[in-house]
Design a protein around this motif. Structure first.
Motif, mmCIF file in Angstrom:
data_model
loop_
_atom_site.group_PDB
_atom_site.id
_atom_site.type_symbol
_atom_site.label_atom_id
_atom_site.label_comp_id
_atom_site.label_asym_id
_atom_site.label_seq_id
_atom_site.Cartn_x
_atom_site.Cartn_y
_atom_site.Cartn_z
ATOM 1 N N ARG A 1 0.809 -1.228 0.000
ATOM 2 C CA ARG A 1 0.000 0.000 0.000
ATOM 3 C C ARG A 1 0.835 1.268 0.000
ATOM 4 O O ARG A 1 0.301 2.350 -0.233
ATOM 5 C CB ARG A 1 -0.882 0.023 1.247
ATOM 6 C CG ARG A 1 -1.845 -1.130 1.336
ATOM 7 C CD ARG A 1 -2.633 -1.037 2.611
ATOM 8 N NE ARG A 1 -3.516 -2.191 2.756
ATOM 9 C CZ ARG A 1 -4.221 -2.427 3.826
ATOM 10 N NH1 ARG A 1 -4.171 -1.611 4.855
ATOM 11 N NH2 ARG A 1 -4.989 -3.489 3.882
ATOM 12 N N LEU A 2 2.117 1.135 0.323
ATOM 13 C CA LEU A 2 2.985 2.289 0.518
ATOM 14 C C LEU A 2 4.304 2.064 -0.205
ATOM 15 O O LEU A 2 4.653 0.930 -0.522
ATOM 16 C CB LEU A 2 3.239 2.483 2.023
ATOM 17 C CG LEU A 2 1.994 2.651 2.886
ATOM 18 C CD1 LEU A 2 2.312 2.400 4.346
ATOM 19 C CD2 LEU A 2 1.423 4.039 2.686
ATOM 20 N N THR B 1 10.111 1.722 8.632
ATOM 21 C CA THR B 1 9.314 1.209 9.745
ATOM 22 C C THR B 1 9.849 -0.148 10.218
ATOM 23 O O THR B 1 9.912 -0.410 11.415
ATOM 24 C CB THR B 1 7.835 1.114 9.352
ATOM 25 O OG1 THR B 1 7.415 2.393 8.841
ATOM 26 C CG2 THR B 1 6.961 0.742 10.526
ATOM 27 N N ALA B 2 10.264 -0.997 9.288
ATOM 28 C CA ALA B 2 10.819 -2.297 9.663
ATOM 29 C C ALA B 2 12.117 -2.136 10.442
ATOM 30 O O ALA B 2 12.368 -2.867 11.401
ATOM 31 C CB ALA B 2 11.044 -3.152 8.421
ATOM 32 N N ARG B 3 12.935 -1.177 10.068
ATOM 33 C CA ARG B 3 14.173 -0.934 10.822
ATOM 34 C C ARG B 3 13.866 -0.479 12.241
ATOM 35 O O ARG B 3 14.524 -0.877 13.188
ATOM 36 C CB ARG B 3 15.038 0.088 10.105
ATOM 37 C CG ARG B 3 15.730 -0.451 8.888
ATOM 38 C CD ARG B 3 16.694 0.568 8.277
ATOM 39 N NE ARG B 3 17.051 0.166 6.939
ATOM 40 C CZ ARG B 3 16.704 0.811 5.843
ATOM 41 N NH1 ARG B 3 16.005 1.933 5.912
ATOM 42 N NH2 ARG B 3 17.054 0.366 4.659
ATOM 43 N N ARG B 4 12.857 0.383 12.369
ATOM 44 C CA ARG B 4 12.482 0.881 13.714
ATOM 45 C C ARG B 4 11.885 -0.215 14.577
ATOM 46 O O ARG B 4 12.155 -0.285 15.771
ATOM 47 C CB ARG B 4 11.490 2.034 13.597
ATOM 48 C CG ARG B 4 12.129 3.359 13.312
ATOM 49 C CD ARG B 4 11.133 4.463 13.503
ATOM 50 N NE ARG B 4 9.828 4.002 13.027
ATOM 51 C CZ ARG B 4 8.927 4.730 12.433
ATOM 52 N NH1 ARG B 4 9.114 6.001 12.280
ATOM 53 N NH2 ARG B 4 7.790 4.219 12.013
ATOM 54 N N THR B 5 11.028 -1.063 13.989
ATOM 55 C CA THR B 5 10.347 -2.099 14.771
ATOM 56 C C THR B 5 11.157 -3.386 14.866
ATOM 57 O O THR B 5 10.873 -4.215 15.721
ATOM 58 C CB THR B 5 8.968 -2.441 14.161
ATOM 59 O OG1 THR B 5 9.159 -2.980 12.845
ATOM 60 C CG2 THR B 5 8.060 -1.225 14.126
ATOM 61 N N GLY B 6 12.122 -3.567 13.963
ATOM 62 C CA GLY B 6 12.944 -4.768 13.979
ATOM 63 C C GLY B 6 12.423 -5.906 13.126
ATOM 64 O O GLY B 6 13.034 -6.965 13.073
ATOM 65 N N SER B 7 11.297 -5.700 12.428
ATOM 66 C CA SER B 7 10.792 -6.772 11.564
ATOM 67 C C SER B 7 9.814 -6.240 10.521
ATOM 68 O O SER B 7 9.074 -5.285 10.767
ATOM 69 C CB SER B 7 10.128 -7.881 12.385
ATOM 70 O OG SER B 7 8.741 -7.749 12.477
ATOM 71 N N ILE B 8 9.822 -6.903 9.381
ATOM 72 C CA ILE B 8 8.868 -6.559 8.322
ATOM 73 C C ILE B 8 7.445 -6.816 8.798
ATOM 74 O O ILE B 8 6.544 -6.012 8.559
ATOM 75 C CB ILE B 8 9.162 -7.350 7.035
ATOM 76 C CG1 ILE B 8 10.454 -6.854 6.380
ATOM 77 C CG2 ILE B 8 7.992 -7.254 6.051
ATOM 78 C CD1 ILE B 8 10.891 -7.652 5.163
ATOM 79 N N ILE C 1 4.463 -4.159 8.788
ATOM 80 C CA ILE C 1 3.216 -4.334 8.033
ATOM 81 C C ILE C 1 2.019 -4.178 8.964
ATOM 82 O O ILE C 1 1.056 -3.475 8.642
ATOM 83 C CB ILE C 1 3.184 -5.697 7.315
ATOM 84 C CG1 ILE C 1 4.176 -5.704 6.162
ATOM 85 C CG2 ILE C 1 1.779 -6.019 6.817
ATOM 86 C CD1 ILE C 1 4.376 -7.068 5.519
ATOM 87 N N GLY C 2 2.081 -4.812 10.120
ATOM 88 C CA GLY C 2 0.981 -4.699 11.080
ATOM 89 C C GLY C 2 0.720 -3.267 11.484
ATOM 90 O O GLY C 2 -0.428 -2.816 11.536
ATOM 91 N N LEU C 3 1.775 -2.536 11.753
ATOM 92 C CA LEU C 3 1.637 -1.138 12.149
ATOM 93 C C LEU C 3 1.129 -0.275 10.994
ATOM 94 O O LEU C 3 0.149 0.458 11.140
ATOM 95 C CB LEU C 3 2.987 -0.602 12.644
ATOM 96 C CG LEU C 3 3.040 0.866 13.035
ATOM 97 C CD1 LEU C 3 2.148 1.133 14.249
ATOM 98 C CD2 LEU C 3 4.470 1.278 13.327
ATOM 99 N N LEU C 4 1.786 -0.376 9.847
ATOM 100 C CA LEU C 4 1.426 0.484 8.707
ATOM 101 C C LEU C 4 0.034 0.188 8.161
ATOM 102 O O LEU C 4 -0.710 1.102 7.788
ATOM 103 C CB LEU C 4 2.454 0.346 7.595
ATOM 104 C CG LEU C 4 3.832 0.900 7.933
ATOM 105 C CD1 LEU C 4 4.848 0.489 6.875
ATOM 106 C CD2 LEU C 4 3.792 2.420 8.087
ATOM 107 N N PRO D 1 0.820 6.281 6.812
ATOM 108 C CA PRO D 1 1.599 6.825 7.914
ATOM 109 C C PRO D 1 1.455 8.336 8.024
ATOM 110 O O PRO D 1 1.225 9.013 7.036
ATOM 111 C CB PRO D 1 3.039 6.432 7.546
ATOM 112 C CG PRO D 1 3.026 6.297 6.071
ATOM 113 C CD PRO D 1 1.635 5.818 5.699
ATOM 114 N N ALA D 2 1.608 8.825 9.245
ATOM 115 C CA ALA D 2 1.576 10.273 9.467
ATOM 116 C C ALA D 2 2.834 10.899 8.898
ATOM 117 O O ALA D 2 3.893 10.307 8.919
ATOM 118 C CB ALA D 2 1.469 10.565 10.963
#
Length: 132
Positions: free
Chosen positions: A100-101, A109-116, A120-123, A130-131
């Motif tokens: 979608r993005l 986002t994956a680097r910040r959360t540590g996983s794809i 994906i869940g967050l985005l 995303p804001a």
């Protein structure tokens, strides 16, 4: 399961050609959305592919082997297809994934959360992306 349908292959090749053309012409490279998601059904590895080279094997995208450090780079379609996992399984394609993005947003986002998968869940839970 065949990892790429003809439609997905065509979309990945088109993105690859657009990137090559931009580099050749000195233009800014495109930031396409992922076309396909591959995953290990018995592990944490996940790949989001945006491009396929003309060789028909070299994919570009975001790779996460489950060690907490997802990164952008190239990976081999034939290597993904050759992986043999327990229970006779192999790497699979997520039939319901829709990028979608732009890949840069997934990567950041994956680097910040540590996983794809966490990215994906967050985005995908955000109502309008995303804001800024």
């Amino acid at each position: 399961m065949r990892l790429l349908s003809p439609d997905l292959r065509a979309r990945l090749l088109a993105n690859g050609e657009a990137g090559h053309a931009a580099r050749r012409d000195g233009r800014r490279e495109p930031d396409p959305s992922p076309v396909v998601k591959f995953f290990n059904p018995v592990g944490a590895a996940t790949w989001l592919a945006t491009e396929l080279d003309p060789d028909g094997d070299t994919l570009f995208g975001l790779a996460d082997l489950g060690f907490g450090c997802p990164e952008l780079g190239s990976f081999s379609l034939s290597e993904l297809a050759s992986v043999r996992l327990p229970f006779g399984l192999g790497i699979e394609r997520d039939l319901y994934f829709e990028g979608r993005l732009p890949i840069s947003i997934y990567a950041e986002t994956a680097r910040r959360t540590g996983s794809i998968m966490q990215a994906i869940g967050l985005l995908h839970s955000l109502p309008h992306g995303p804001a800024s």
